[in-house]
Design an enzyme around this catalytic site. Sequence first.
Site, PDB file in Angstrom:
ATOM      1  N   ASN A 389      36.521  -5.286  48.043  1.00  7.15           N
ATOM      2  CA  ASN A 389      35.252  -5.686  47.464  1.00  7.15           C
ATOM      3  C   ASN A 389      34.190  -4.595  47.601  1.00  7.15           C
ATOM      4  O   ASN A 389      33.900  -3.886  46.648  1.00  7.15           O
ATOM      5  CB  ASN A 389      34.790  -7.000  48.103  1.00  7.15           C
ATOM      6  CG  ASN A 389      33.693  -7.685  47.313  1.00  7.15           C
ATOM      7  OD1 ASN A 389      32.974  -7.047  46.563  1.00  7.15           O
ATOM      8  ND2 ASN A 389      33.575  -8.985  47.471  1.00  7.15           N
ATOM      9  N   ASP A 390      33.681  -4.411  48.793  1.00  6.03           N
ATOM     10  CA  ASP A 390      32.575  -3.465  48.964  1.00  6.03           C
ATOM     11  C   ASP A 390      32.948  -2.031  48.571  1.00  6.03           C
ATOM     12  O   ASP A 390      32.128  -1.300  48.039  1.00  6.03           O
ATOM     13  CB  ASP A 390      32.093  -3.478  50.416  1.00  6.03           C
ATOM     14  CG  ASP A 390      31.547  -4.845  50.803  1.00  6.03           C
ATOM     15  OD1 ASP A 390      30.972  -5.506  49.922  1.00  6.03           O
ATOM     16  OD2 ASP A 390      31.706  -5.244  51.960  1.00  6.03           O
TER      17      ASP A 390
END
Lengths: 462, 101
Positions: A389-390
């Site tokens: 994600n990040d």
Amino acid sequence: MSAWNSDLVNAVYVVAILVFILGLKAMSSPETARRGIVFAGIAMLVAVAVTFFISGLSNFALIALGVIVGGGLGFYWARVVKMTAMPQMVAVFNGMGGGAAGAIAAVELLGSLAGGATTALSLAGAVIGSTSIAGSVIAFLKLQGWMRSKPIVLPARQPINLGVLLVGVGFGVYAVASTTTLFLLPFFLLLLLYGVLLTLPIGGADMPVVISLFNALTGIAVALDGFALVNGPLGDAGYAMVIAGTLVGAAGSLLTILMARAMNRSIANVIFGAFGATEETGTPIAGQLKPIEAEDVAVMMAYANEVIIAPGYGMAVAQAQQRVKELADLLEQKGVTVKFAIHPVAGRMPGHMNVLLAEAGISYDKLFDRDEINDEFANADVVLVIGANDVVNPAARRAGSPLQGMPILDVDKAKNVIVIKRGQGKGFAGIENDLFYKDNTRMLYGDAQQVVGKLVQALKKS
Amino acid sequence: MAADLWTALLIAILAAFTGYEVIGRVPVLLHTPLMSGSNFIHGIVLVGAIVALGFSTTNLERAIGLVAVIMGAMNVTGGYVVTERILAMFDRSKQRKGGGP
């Protein structure tokens, strides 16, 4: 100390130190890494065994008890832990080393508070060792999920932390000045509290850097204890600790800097920044999430020239590595080029993802780090983001985002981006991901293991 | 400061540069095992813990010394086993047996 065993002990320590250095060197290359740790292990075993020959040593039964209990616990725990839980395990074992360094300093200080430089060095070892064990335990609790991983921010924490540290050290100095061992109790308690307070405001995403920092600190604490021992009748053990501790202190510091740099953060920012404590407000993201079915993704990949897989911690949690390997093998049989894009901090530690993929039997020739593969995303037909994600969030390029400046994988430049994701939650850093809303992005919801399993089934049919 | 301390300080400076140089060009792929491996190496603290307990004279010192030995032993065995487990996966010959390329 009588001559023959003194020479024996010293000779063994010298050889052990040499093997430690060569072992660390060997550990910096995948070809020789395993040999490195095995040799270092043998050297350590002999160094510990020969320590029993130091003359004047007593309490043998207690020592044996401690070695058996501690060694047994460490061995058992390290054997049963899953590879995904490796970072917190390193934190625990590192904390134990810090605790041991603190306890050794305590024994030295209880023995004598009038040693001048030696006493000062023991105090310093106690400060760093205590901070390291308390901080490592908090890091473990956060990574293990037994404690809220988001930063826990107390008001006025900076002055409070500094105050706790100074008052703690003050008690230590006062204990020495007044040669009253009783004041060592508040000294140790306040330093343990300092380690806790220092680590509480640090969010889960930054934990690897912090664990690495505590690793370096434990090394320094061990070296300081070694300094204190050098002056006593037991110099030999002291020198070995000075060298091994300093070696780890230096190597660990460099490793910490490399890790922080991989996330584009300074170490000061990691420790004092309470990163991720504030939610990003405003700037609603345009567009909407567009779901897709596994069968469609399978067809898309089967006819692609090049597929890049960008795995994250979500893949590891779902234990999907084995399925991902099957998927990669199937695609290659169909003539598709498959590459893996590994962000330096994918997983929970730098290199953690490489370990998890290697465990599944994926050759490390297919793993490319960020610098090697970032220009290639534009040529890729499909990028499959699995549980990351990040590290793929283009918000990092946008001014004002909390992620701003963090180096990311440029997956959004690919023709098609498929994101396999459990649900609609945010990443570890707690920040919305712009990638999910892009026109070329499709969301494939579900447990990573099941979803990749479906992709494999669909590919076998086509 | 005693002469031994100055000697130890000189040794520490050399060790610091050695640590720095040895790690200098390590690929990211090995950061995790290297952190774990250096974690194992500071397990040498067990030697200090044995000495501290071995020369303890009061019961309080013995109790704290025992804690030090237990913790040091955990550090050294746990650190070794974890590192060895990680690095076993990078073993090419084993990887082939496991169905790899």
